[in-house]
Design a protein around this motif. Sequence first.
Motif, mmCIF file in Angstrom:
data_model
loop_
_atom_site.group_PDB
_atom_site.id
_atom_site.type_symbol
_atom_site.label_atom_id
_atom_site.label_comp_id
_atom_site.label_asym_id
_atom_site.label_seq_id
_atom_site.Cartn_x
_atom_site.Cartn_y
_atom_site.Cartn_z
ATOM 1 N N HIS A 70 -6.107 13.174 -3.541
ATOM 2 C CA HIS A 70 -4.756 13.038 -3.003
ATOM 3 C C HIS A 70 -4.065 14.372 -2.798
ATOM 4 N N LYS A 97 4.128 -1.585 1.634
ATOM 5 C CA LYS A 97 4.298 -0.612 2.713
ATOM 6 C C LYS A 97 5.775 -0.483 3.077
ATOM 7 N N TYR A 121 -4.146 4.968 -2.266
ATOM 8 C CA TYR A 121 -3.893 4.198 -1.058
ATOM 9 C C TYR A 121 -2.737 4.740 -0.223
ATOM 10 N N ALA A 122 -1.884 5.555 -0.813
ATOM 11 C CA ALA A 122 -0.775 6.170 -0.079
ATOM 12 C C ALA A 122 -0.257 7.352 -0.883
ATOM 13 N N GLU A 131 1.669 9.421 3.915
ATOM 14 C CA GLU A 131 0.385 9.008 4.481
ATOM 15 C C GLU A 131 -0.019 7.677 3.859
ATOM 16 N N TRP A 132 -0.415 6.743 4.705
ATOM 17 C CA TRP A 132 -0.840 5.401 4.284
ATOM 18 C C TRP A 132 -2.292 5.260 4.681
ATOM 19 N N PHE A 133 -3.187 5.118 3.712
ATOM 20 C CA PHE A 133 -4.605 4.932 4.035
ATOM 21 C C PHE A 133 -5.161 3.752 3.253
ATOM 22 N N TRP A 134 -4.518 2.616 3.439
ATOM 23 C CA TRP A 134 -4.891 1.412 2.717
ATOM 24 C C TRP A 134 -6.325 0.991 3.006
ATOM 25 N N ASN A 135 -6.727 1.084 4.247
ATOM 26 C CA ASN A 135 -8.074 0.635 4.625
ATOM 27 C C ASN A 135 -9.156 1.670 4.346
ATOM 28 N N ASP A 136 -8.763 2.868 3.914
ATOM 29 C CA ASP A 136 -9.729 3.922 3.608
ATOM 30 C C ASP A 136 -9.228 4.725 2.401
ATOM 31 N N ARG A 138 -8.765 7.005 -0.907
ATOM 32 C CA ARG A 138 -9.381 8.296 -1.249
ATOM 33 C C ARG A 138 -9.698 8.365 -2.716
#
Length: 138
Positions: A70, A97, A121-122, A131-136, A138
Amino acid sequence: MALDMYLEMGGSAKDWEMTKEILYELGMERLPEHRLDAVWYTLGNGEVFCEAEWMRPSRRTKEIIAEGDHGCSFLVDAEISFRINNSMYDEAVETMKSVLTRLTKSTDMLFVLSFQYEGVYAIRDRERGFEWFWNDPR
């Protein structure tokens, strides 16, 4: 069955007060307080239960616990735990979200959202913003 998401946050006491207002405005019903520094909320249709806790200055030595890529660094002033009703997963994701989007528009809070402190996830940090990366994760 439920899923637990944790939002570790860094900001001011003014940001914390605004965060509580945002949760309320988004339709979360405030449950009776058990402590001055913590507030419990539940969404009317039962998709999310959340506990929001402000860290008193004496407890504000905690670094971010969330593991993953992150790149954020701040002391944790507040934490919100989201318990998601698994049968209402999609609605819960949209609710979270909405909470994070409102936080970025209304406060200077920095944050990391993780699933059980694993998989981020964010984020919101000073350099990259929200930054929102719910489907990917980290």
